[in-house]
Enzyme design. Structure first.
Site, mmCIF file in Angstrom:
data_model
loop_
_atom_site.group_PDB
_atom_site.id
_atom_site.type_symbol
_atom_site.label_atom_id
_atom_site.label_comp_id
_atom_site.label_asym_id
_atom_site.label_seq_id
_atom_site.Cartn_x
_atom_site.Cartn_y
_atom_site.Cartn_z
ATOM 1 C CB SER A 116 -1.075 0.093 1.119
ATOM 2 O OG SER A 116 -0.204 -0.169 2.458
ATOM 3 C CD GLU A 131 1.059 8.325 5.232
ATOM 4 O OE1 GLU A 131 0.752 7.252 5.757
ATOM 5 O OE2 GLU A 131 2.011 9.406 5.505
ATOM 6 C CG HIS A 169 -3.968 8.968 7.695
ATOM 7 N ND1 HIS A 169 -2.762 9.031 8.201
ATOM 8 C CD2 HIS A 169 -3.947 7.825 6.726
ATOM 9 C CE1 HIS A 169 -1.989 8.390 7.550
ATOM 10 N NE2 HIS A 169 -2.608 7.614 6.612
ATOM 11 N NE ARG A 172 -1.751 11.630 20.763
ATOM 12 C CZ ARG A 172 -0.690 11.954 21.251
ATOM 13 N NH1 ARG A 172 -0.446 11.677 22.461
ATOM 14 N NH2 ARG A 172 0.170 12.915 20.927
ATOM 15 C CG ASP A 177 0.530 15.983 16.607
ATOM 16 O OD1 ASP A 177 0.802 14.827 17.504
ATOM 17 O OD2 ASP A 177 1.209 15.719 15.501
ATOM 18 C CB ALA A 192 -5.177 5.775 18.522
ATOM 19 C CG PHE A 194 10.074 13.705 7.803
ATOM 20 C CD1 PHE A 194 9.276 14.846 8.231
ATOM 21 C CD2 PHE A 194 10.004 13.539 6.575
ATOM 22 C CE1 PHE A 194 8.581 15.385 7.327
ATOM 23 C CE2 PHE A 194 9.170 13.999 5.670
ATOM 24 C CZ PHE A 194 8.334 15.156 5.816
ATOM 25 C CG HIS A 241 1.564 1.959 4.466
ATOM 26 N ND1 HIS A 241 0.623 2.052 3.802
ATOM 27 C CD2 HIS A 241 1.513 3.478 4.873
ATOM 28 C CE1 HIS A 241 -0.157 3.289 3.671
ATOM 29 N NE2 HIS A 241 0.526 4.025 4.570
#
Length: 269
Positions: free
Chosen positions: A4, A6, A66, A96, A98, A112, A205, A255
């Protein structure tokens, strides 16, 4: 083995055109089961997420939007999920998220697992649900044991699978998976794969989300300076080897975090 990808929702018409071109290139491989689309803190990219989801669906993708719970109300979550259900969306990535800047009240979905529990109770098996996993542990967790216990509780709440934060140490994935299994987790834990194309963006990141870039990789990329071609060639070698190790460890799928680019993921395939 399921693959998959993103995407993130673009901010401009030019960005949307690039996203659609990237998605088309990846789609022609026939290798990807679905595409997920990210969602900003507190729903800050909600409308752009909707637009990206609609565009990908129109292009024939199965899409997993998402959705983050913190700072949201039950009514706002229901409105979004009813919209997705009516549009034929059957996959979700529940997080969850931010808390938006300046907002104090986290609302009813502090974690979450609270969101997973709510969606399962209200929609039963309408949606296939993925959640996040952190092989090197969540940066806000008190300690590793607490993070593993919280992850197991989230999976027990009704998740169908977990997708990991990116990492470059396959042993971290294997250890996390085995520790989760000892806590009763039987659902697949899918490694999240970040191709390496730029060093300084990747380092930012990693520093912000608690992912580790092993010292030998970091120092090697630092040594390349502005030599983008060498960074990309070395990064490809590192990630290709990571994929081989994860396959040998029995990873159930991959993913790919595409950053809305097709070529790095296509090269790894």
């Amino acid at each position: 083995m399921e693959y998959s990808v993103e995407f993130f929702p673009p901010q401009t018409p030019e960005g949307m055109a690039k996203l659609c071109a990237t998605a088309q290139k990846l789609q022609t491989t026939g290798r990807f089961a679905y595409a997920s689309v990210t969602y900003g803190a507190g729903g800050s990219t909600r409308d752009r997420t909707f637009a990206a989801v609609d565009a990908l669906q129109a292009a024939g993708w199965e899409v997993a939007p998402h959705l983050s719970g913190i700072g949201a109300t039950e009514a706002s979550i229901v409105a979004i999920l009813d919209r997705y259900r009516a549009a034929g969306i059957r996959r979700l990535v529940l997080l969850r998220g931010d808390l938006p800047s300046g907002v104090v009240d986290p609302g009813p979905f502090r974690y979450a697992r609270d969101l997973v529990t709510f969606v399962r109770a209200r929609y039963d098996d309408t949606f296939w649900i993925a959640v996040a996993a952190y092989p090197e542990y969540h940066p806000q967790a008190k300690h590793a044991i607490a993070d593993l216990d919280a992850f197991a509780a989230k999976m027990a709440a009704g998740a169908d699978c977990a997708i990991t934060q990116f990492f470059y140490n396959p042993d971290a994935y294997a250890h996390f998976r085995d520790e989760a299994a000892r806590r009763g987790v039987t659902q697949p834990i899918i490694p999240g794969i970040m191709p390496i194309t730029q060093f300084f963006r990747l380092a930012r990141f990693a520093d912000s989300c608690g992912a580790e870039i092993p010292r030998w990789i970091r120092r090697k990329m630092e040594g390349f300076g502005d030599d983008i071609a060498s960074i990309r060639a070395f990064g490809h070698e590192v990630v290709a080897h990571l994929l081989e190790r994860l396959r040998a460890l029995g990873a159930p799928g991959f993913h790919f975090y595409t950053m809305n680019q097709a070529e790095p993921t296509l090269a790894l395939l």
